[in-house]
Design a protein around this motif. Structure first.
Motif, PDB file in Angstrom:
ATOM      1  N   PHE A  70      -3.728  18.483   4.772  1.00 51.17           N
ATOM      2  CA  PHE A  70      -3.279  18.023   3.464  1.00 51.17           C
ATOM      3  C   PHE A  70      -3.080  19.232   2.556  1.00 51.17           C
ATOM      4  CE2 PHE A  70      -5.593  13.943   4.533  1.00 51.17           C
ATOM      5  CZ  PHE A  70      -4.451  13.143   4.558  1.00 51.17           C
ATOM      6  N   ALA A  89      -2.849  11.826  -0.836  1.00 56.54           N
ATOM      7  CA  ALA A  89      -3.028  11.787   0.619  1.00 56.54           C
ATOM      8  C   ALA A  89      -2.085  10.778   1.255  1.00 56.54           C
ATOM      9  CB  ALA A  89      -4.484  11.443   0.958  1.00 56.54           C
ATOM     10  N   GLU A  92       1.425  12.135   1.225  1.00 53.06           N
ATOM     11  CA  GLU A  92       1.645  13.211   2.186  1.00 53.06           C
ATOM     12  C   GLU A  92       1.689  12.688   3.619  1.00 53.06           C
ATOM     13  OE1 GLU A  92      -1.180  16.305   1.336  1.00 53.06           O
ATOM     14  OE2 GLU A  92      -0.345  16.658  -0.664  1.00 53.06           O
TER      15      GLU A  92
END
Length: 285
Positions: A70, A89, A92
């Protein structure tokens, strides 16, 4: 098996490793497994768990895998933005899914994560129907009446705990935290933080949505004082009729980060078997 470093995104890219089976051994060209960070540990994973698992899945299940960092973790540079870490998160993971879809034409994904990685897998599955399965280690679960009884009865019956309690009250015994006992630098130490979990009803509602979508779910719980017996997850979310969509494994002797090789190998084998069985049951077209 072939591995290559991949950069996802043009500005401050996410760095990962794509692992694919040997030519002729790819079992499912539509499905990839994405492995997520736990806390601030980079894509190698605690005790190299993520590397071991990614390679085992590719070699033994015939699926391509992608493990990545990440933003702000490992080799991925920090990104500026207004999203919370939880929302970033999910964004992504979806960015990685989009990249793999365009690059290798994958259109469905299995997400794996430990602790905060498990939470990210759960939240992404809620947001994106391309996620067809999740393997979560120490994911969301809450205490039940039975787990409370087991927890306190064992404490009351333990002479060693009574002795430690008295010694601590007398100032003769220092109480050590998990980071002290593990030998891991505290900033890298992640354990389940039940106080920060979302409300149980909210998670139950999410699980019901995922179950209605026929998401395949594997939950593995290691030894801790909050998960006390094998059926606790099912009892906790008894309102959700999972049927064949759920498999739960309880390893009460294993540490949260699977520090012992035997426990690590056992859990890796269980995940690989589940991934292989799950992927083979997916529609071919």
């Amino acid at each position: 098996m072939r591995e290559q470093v991949v950069m996802v995104g043009d500005d401050r890219p996410l760095v990962g490793v794509f692992c694919e089976p040997k030519a002729g051994e790819l079992a499912d060209p539509r499905t990839a497994v994405i492995l997520l960070n736990s806390g601030v540990i980079h894509r190698v994973g605690s005790c190299r768990l993520t590397v071991t698992l990614a390679r085992a899945i590719s070699e033994r299940s015939g699926l391509s895998t992608f493990r990545f960092d990440f933003s702000g973790i490992g080799d991925s540079e920090p990104r500026r933005g207004t999203l919370t870490a939880d929302l970033a998160a999910v964004e992504e993971v979806q960015e990685v899914m989009n990249y793999l879809s365009n690059w290798k034409q994958f259109d469905r994904f299995i997400l794996y994560g430990l602790c905060s990685g498990a939470f990210a897998a759960y939240r992404t599955a809620l947001e994106d129907p391309r996620v067809v399965a999740t393997a979560q280690l120490d994911g969301y679960c809450y205490m039940t009446t039975k787990s409370y009884l087991i927890h306190y009865i064992r404490r009351l019956r333990s002479p060693a705990r009574w002795l430690k309690f008295v010694l601590r009250k007398l100032g003769l015994l220092e109480q050590k935290r998990g980071a002290d006992l593990s030998g891991i630098d505290e900033r890298y130490f992640e354990v389940p933080d039940f106080a920060s979990y979302p409300p149980k009803a909210e998670v139950a509602e999410g699980l019901e949505k995922l179950n209605q979508r026929n998401l395949q779910m594997l939950y593995v719980f290691m030894g801790n004082e909050h998960y006390r017996y094998p059926e606790q997850f099912s009892d906790c979310f008894s309102s959700v009729r999972f049927g064949d969509n759920l498999k739960v494994i309880h390893r009460p002797q294993a540490s949260h980060i699977l520090s012992e090789p035997h426990d690590r190998h056992t859990v890796v084998d269980a995940i690989v078997d589940w991934v292989r069985t799950t992927s083979r049951a997916l529609p071919s077209a």
